[in-house]
Design a protein around this motif. Sequence first.
Motif, mmCIF file in Angstrom:
data_model
loop_
_atom_site.group_PDB
_atom_site.id
_atom_site.type_symbol
_atom_site.label_atom_id
_atom_site.label_comp_id
_atom_site.label_asym_id
_atom_site.label_seq_id
_atom_site.Cartn_x
_atom_site.Cartn_y
_atom_site.Cartn_z
ATOM 1 N N LEU A 21 86.484 9.426 -38.579
ATOM 2 C CA LEU A 21 85.875 8.979 -39.838
ATOM 3 C C LEU A 21 86.324 9.849 -41.007
ATOM 4 O O LEU A 21 86.583 9.338 -42.109
ATOM 5 C CB LEU A 21 84.354 8.996 -39.710
ATOM 6 C CG LEU A 21 83.758 7.986 -38.731
ATOM 7 C CD1 LEU A 21 82.267 8.261 -38.535
ATOM 8 C CD2 LEU A 21 83.973 6.557 -39.215
ATOM 9 N N LEU A 22 86.427 11.152 -40.788
ATOM 10 C CA LEU A 22 86.869 12.043 -41.855
ATOM 11 C C LEU A 22 88.339 11.818 -42.190
ATOM 12 O O LEU A 22 88.715 11.738 -43.366
ATOM 13 C CB LEU A 22 86.634 13.502 -41.449
ATOM 14 C CG LEU A 22 85.173 13.929 -41.255
ATOM 15 C CD1 LEU A 22 85.106 15.402 -40.844
ATOM 16 C CD2 LEU A 22 84.352 13.687 -42.507
ATOM 17 N N LYS A 24 90.106 9.179 -41.765
ATOM 18 C CA LYS A 24 90.243 7.861 -42.402
ATOM 19 C C LYS A 24 89.937 7.937 -43.900
ATOM 20 O O LYS A 24 90.476 7.154 -44.698
ATOM 21 C CB LYS A 24 89.300 6.877 -41.719
ATOM 22 C CG LYS A 24 89.453 5.429 -42.153
ATOM 23 C CD LYS A 24 88.500 4.545 -41.365
ATOM 24 C CE LYS A 24 88.654 3.083 -41.788
ATOM 25 N NZ LYS A 24 87.695 2.208 -41.043
ATOM 26 N N SER A 25 89.100 8.881 -44.284
ATOM 27 C CA SER A 25 88.726 9.037 -45.694
ATOM 28 C C SER A 25 89.555 10.095 -46.413
ATOM 29 O O SER A 25 89.221 10.499 -47.528
ATOM 30 C CB SER A 25 87.236 9.393 -45.789
ATOM 31 O OG SER A 25 86.437 8.327 -45.313
ATOM 32 N N GLY A 26 90.610 10.576 -45.760
ATOM 33 C CA GLY A 26 91.524 11.499 -46.419
ATOM 34 C C GLY A 26 91.237 12.968 -46.218
ATOM 35 O O GLY A 26 91.906 13.825 -46.796
ATOM 36 N N VAL A 27 90.245 13.298 -45.382
ATOM 37 C CA VAL A 27 89.921 14.700 -45.115
ATOM 38 C C VAL A 27 90.945 15.282 -44.147
ATOM 39 O O VAL A 27 91.317 14.641 -43.165
ATOM 40 C CB VAL A 27 88.500 14.820 -44.523
ATOM 41 C CG1 VAL A 27 88.195 16.258 -44.116
ATOM 42 C CG2 VAL A 27 87.458 14.306 -45.516
ATOM 43 N N ALA A 315 79.225 12.055 -41.627
ATOM 44 C CA ALA A 315 80.527 11.890 -42.295
ATOM 45 C C ALA A 315 80.420 11.677 -43.812
ATOM 46 O O ALA A 315 81.129 12.347 -44.580
ATOM 47 C CB ALA A 315 81.315 10.757 -41.633
ATOM 48 N N PRO A 316 79.560 10.762 -44.301
ATOM 49 C CA PRO A 316 79.513 10.543 -45.756
ATOM 50 C C PRO A 316 79.127 11.778 -46.563
ATOM 51 O O PRO A 316 79.601 11.962 -47.696
ATOM 52 C CB PRO A 316 78.449 9.442 -45.907
ATOM 53 C CG PRO A 316 78.409 8.760 -44.583
ATOM 54 C CD PRO A 316 78.680 9.841 -43.580
ATOM 55 N N ILE A 319 82.333 13.938 -46.737
ATOM 56 C CA ILE A 319 83.342 13.284 -47.579
ATOM 57 C C ILE A 319 82.963 13.382 -49.055
ATOM 58 O O ILE A 319 83.790 13.743 -49.904
ATOM 59 C CB ILE A 319 83.514 11.811 -47.152
ATOM 60 C CG1 ILE A 319 84.109 11.744 -45.747
ATOM 61 C CG2 ILE A 319 84.388 11.057 -48.146
ATOM 62 C CD1 ILE A 319 83.939 10.393 -45.071
ATOM 63 N N LYS A 320 81.711 13.091 -49.362
ATOM 64 C CA LYS A 320 81.242 13.122 -50.747
ATOM 65 C C LYS A 320 81.384 14.519 -51.341
ATOM 66 O O LYS A 320 81.858 14.685 -52.474
ATOM 67 C CB LYS A 320 79.790 12.667 -50.807
ATOM 68 C CG LYS A 320 79.199 12.669 -52.214
ATOM 69 C CD LYS A 320 77.743 12.221 -52.185
ATOM 70 C CE LYS A 320 77.121 12.269 -53.582
ATOM 71 N NZ LYS A 320 75.688 11.849 -53.565
ATOM 72 N N GLN A 323 85.082 15.530 -51.898
ATOM 73 C CA GLN A 323 85.656 14.813 -53.039
ATOM 74 C C GLN A 323 85.122 15.368 -54.352
ATOM 75 O O GLN A 323 85.847 15.489 -55.338
ATOM 76 C CB GLN A 323 85.356 13.315 -52.921
ATOM 77 C CG GLN A 323 86.115 12.628 -51.808
ATOM 78 C CD GLN A 323 85.722 11.169 -51.618
ATOM 79 O OE1 GLN A 323 84.664 10.730 -52.080
ATOM 80 N NE2 GLN A 323 86.558 10.412 -50.916
ATOM 81 N N LYS A 326 86.829 18.888 -55.174
ATOM 82 C CA LYS A 326 88.219 18.735 -54.731
ATOM 83 C C LYS A 326 89.076 19.969 -54.993
ATOM 84 O O LYS A 326 89.958 20.308 -54.200
ATOM 85 C CB LYS A 326 88.845 17.517 -55.421
ATOM 86 C CG LYS A 326 89.973 16.895 -54.636
ATOM 87 C CD LYS A 326 90.261 15.486 -55.119
ATOM 88 C CE LYS A 326 91.243 14.791 -54.188
ATOM 89 N NZ LYS A 326 91.491 13.395 -54.596
#
Length: 401
Positions: A21-22, A24-27, A315-316, A319-320, A323, A326
């Motif tokens: 999941l991470l 997939k979100s660019g982590v 995961a969210p 990710i949040k 981002q 950054k």
Amino acid sequence: MYNKDVVITGSGPAGVLLGYLLAKSGVDVLVIEKNSSLKRDFRGETIAPGSVHLLKKLGLLDKISSDEYLKVQQMVMYDKEEKLLHIDFKKFEHEQKYGIDIPQPTILNAILKEAEEFENFMYLKDTSCIELIKNSSEQVTGIRCKRGDVIFEVRSRLVVGADGRFSTIRKLSCLGYEKKEYSRDLVWFKVPKPKGWQEANIIKVDRNDHLIILPTYPDLLRIGTYIENDGISTTRSIGLEAFKEKVISLEPRLRETINDNIHDWKQTTLLKIFSTHVPKWSRDGLILIGDAAHTMSPVLGQGVNIAMQDAVELAPYIIKELQFQKEKTSPLKSEIFDEFEKLRKKSVAFVSKFQEEQEQSLAAKTDIECEERRIKMKLLNNHPLKYKMMSKVQYGSVIED
């Protein structure tokens, strides 16, 4: 040395799912696994309907052929031959009407294959964490690892301990935890499924003796029976034949398949039963999930499902925050996980309490205790809200999806 946004220790269902999941979100994420193989007997093979729903929602179940797992649609409890409780998954209100039994390597490899499509995902097996790396403020900034004879560092903004019931990260984190030992341990073994066997998860009780009988891919039964805590030496000294007869006395229909297929103690696996409670799952730069944060009783087999739901809900938050920050390199603060912990602890506490109540019920010894169990299960079975009550166990945090 590696520099990553997140390093995850442990490639069980929670670890690989979170890693996927991470990524997939660019982590930029690294998952490490201390073992050289994903082979895991008697661990996490039953996936409850709620977690099946999550896998479907994420498009991951579609990556596994339907002939690589069994659908499980019923749960039945018997006192000797008297049916006490029957749960038919097709009668739950949720759209997901079945759980699955799947070899853990199958599901782990499927998720890893998808994760490895992303260049920002990295996986290292045969790799153990031996130390946490901290800065002058005692924030966790990574881990020191050993792979063979090589020791190296992984610098990260977050370390995720997803390394199971005997978690190294939990021990190193100094978060503190409470461990509760149960009065019994569990011995598992597998045998070929007799012809015409009911396709259901079955519990059979006779006073304080009981069997857990689970249909297992491809055409097996996975059978668990309880022994006294730390009683494996005594059990073995009495002899394998006596052990087998105890099982057969609880379910005579298993006599032929057990006698034909179980010839050595090496065909059995001991599972120590205990639970752990970690009051605070995180500190700056580190968080625990799954069994590392909350080891569950094996009753109803919910540990893997709770762990997978931990990963999906965590995961969210990661990710949040990554981002939002950054340009920063500092460890993620523990406070950003406060809401996650509060929500997950509520769900975990419900299942854990339910499991402990069932464990106490299954350990009934006296005539009064056994009769109370019988009446309680019968009342639940006939209750008009039976499926609403049981849905919290089978679906967990996805119940409102």
